[in-house]
Design an enzyme around this catalytic site. Sequence first.
Site, PDB file in Angstrom:
ATOM      1  N   LYS A 167      15.394  19.035   3.999  1.00 41.13           N
ATOM      2  CA  LYS A 167      15.510  19.877   2.810  1.00 41.13           C
ATOM      3  C   LYS A 167      16.177  21.164   2.981  1.00 41.13           C
ATOM      4  O   LYS A 167      17.157  21.580   2.196  1.00 41.13           O
ATOM      5  CB  LYS A 167      13.991  20.240   2.206  1.00 41.13           C
ATOM      6  N   ASN A 168      15.894  22.082   4.140  1.00 41.69           N
ATOM      7  CA  ASN A 168      16.321  23.375   4.161  1.00 41.69           C
ATOM      8  C   ASN A 168      17.642  23.112   4.817  1.00 41.69           C
ATOM      9  O   ASN A 168      18.308  24.354   4.735  1.00 41.69           O
ATOM     10  CB  ASN A 168      15.487  24.226   4.743  1.00 41.69           C
ATOM     11  N   CYS A 191       6.598  34.499  -5.340  1.00 42.12           N
ATOM     12  CA  CYS A 191       6.101  33.255  -5.163  1.00 42.12           C
ATOM     13  C   CYS A 191       4.520  33.319  -4.264  1.00 42.12           C
ATOM     14  O   CYS A 191       4.185  34.356  -3.816  1.00 42.12           O
ATOM     15  CB  CYS A 191       6.944  32.213  -4.656  1.00 42.12           C
ATOM     16  N   ARG A 240       9.032  38.072  -1.407  1.00 44.95           N
ATOM     17  CA  ARG A 240      10.446  37.510  -1.002  1.00 44.95           C
ATOM     18  C   ARG A 240      11.667  37.975  -2.058  1.00 44.95           C
ATOM     19  O   ARG A 240      12.289  37.456  -2.474  1.00 44.95           O
ATOM     20  CB  ARG A 240      10.279  35.854  -1.356  1.00 44.95           C
ATOM     21  N   ASP A 287       6.636  27.584   8.627  1.00 52.33           N
ATOM     22  CA  ASP A 287       6.935  26.396   7.712  1.00 52.33           C
ATOM     23  C   ASP A 287       5.832  25.530   8.493  1.00 52.33           C
ATOM     24  O   ASP A 287       5.421  24.445   7.981  1.00 52.33           O
ATOM     25  CB  ASP A 287       8.063  25.790   7.540  1.00 52.33           C
ATOM     26  N   ARG A 307       7.855  18.675  -3.498  1.00 55.05           N
ATOM     27  CA  ARG A 307       9.159  19.534  -3.324  1.00 55.05           C
ATOM     28  C   ARG A 307       9.822  19.350  -1.779  1.00 55.05           C
ATOM     29  O   ARG A 307      11.112  19.623  -1.887  1.00 55.05           O
ATOM     30  CB  ARG A 307       8.791  21.154  -3.502  1.00 55.05           C
TER      31      ARG A 307
END
Length: 417
Positions: free
Chosen positions: A22-23, A116, A121, A305, A397
């Site tokens: 994803k990243n 968030c 952030r 993560d 997500r």
Amino acid sequence: MQKIVVTGQKPLNGIIKISGSKNAALPIMAATLLTGEKCSLRNVPNLHDVASFVELLNSFGADVERSGHTVDICCSDIRSLTAHYDLVKKMRASILVLGPTVARFRKAKVSLPGGCAIGVRPVNLHIDALKKMGATGNIERGYITMDAPEGLHGEEIYFSKITVTGTENILMAASLAKGKTTIRNAAQGPEIVALAKTLIKMGASVYGAGSDKIIVEGVKELSGFDEAIIPDRIEAGTFIAAVSASKGSILLKNADIEALECPISVYKGIGVNIVQTTQGIAVSCDAKLKSAAIYTAPYPGFPTDLQAQMMADLSLADGTSIINENIFENRFMHAAELLRMGADISINGKQAVIEGVNSLMGANVMATDLRASASLVVAGLAAKGTTVIDRAYHIDRGYEAIEEKLQAVGAEIWRER
Ligand code: EPU
């Protein structure tokens, strides 16, 4: 609201294919804004964040076609340069359009992402660097507005804090700036290297990606590309956490062992067997885990993560473990949910102290963010009885077909719609 239901204590055995990252996919999708030519991305994971990014590019006027894991994007007819709040609030990575749009179109208007669940952030470092490169900018009514009528110029950029998307934004912007940009204290992860590789394919001159100093010689124009997205190291790390919790033996097909060097050394230290094979990474575990002390840090350190998933494992380890979360100020929300399952965790500021327990018990729990939801799946796989994870949308997500992948290796996991 959808729920994920897991009945635990079934060992995992078999093969799991790791999806595209994803990243890594999101910044490469943003890089398509740097050219009017067609760009083709393969091995793109089927995730909500990817769909949100497609929506964002569509809102600019980009032509996007998705077929399976291939996404073709053409930004030849961009009509709007505003990233609206409704899209940005869904996904903070939307900030990745800032650098490319200021560089190519000389202006941008991007909603401030806002805080968030895991922290405040801010994006001040992205904005300051673009201003240093010649853009003017201000924040009004929740939007960052930037203009660079003369185009951007190369600069010495020093990030006072290592920032992943900040490094990516400046890397993309510098590729179309006049002259040489040096990024110091740059993020060094495989996603940065993958973006740099794509930019080089587009005709950019980028040196040093993967180290803390990246040099970019700007060019006038960039061209289209065809690129496959690298495997997701965090997805692979999450399945290592799952086997460590539920025991068994799985092959993580396509997983890149080098990208996981630090977490793998920690997992080996707590008693998990991990070896590289020609097809990927083989992981097995049949013993009680040992305790550990973990400090999250920018790559190549232990990834924030994977912190939540690791906490689920350490809840079942022998003795006392410590986790220091050094990247985000509020990334322990999963701890309260793990307590509901019988874990013994106390939080003091950025430190969690985990007293290992003999077993976790299934319970009703709530996912608060993407990686927290993954940690609850890991805990659910290890727990006695059934765990019901509410707000399952968080997991979609960032994890492609997680229930199907786990079912295929013997987990009892399903979704209640
Ligand atoms: N920071 C600032 N100012 C800035 C930018 C960052 O103070 O202008 C601070 C942040 O508040 C944080 C630290 O710097 O304390 C590092 O944040 P970073 O900018 O590196 O995070 P990010 O780029 O917003 C990416 C990933 C995250 C991952 C972090 C850290 C993407 C799309 N997102 O976020 O991924 O946790 O780097 O590795 O690449 C996830 O996938 O679950 C996820 C949250």
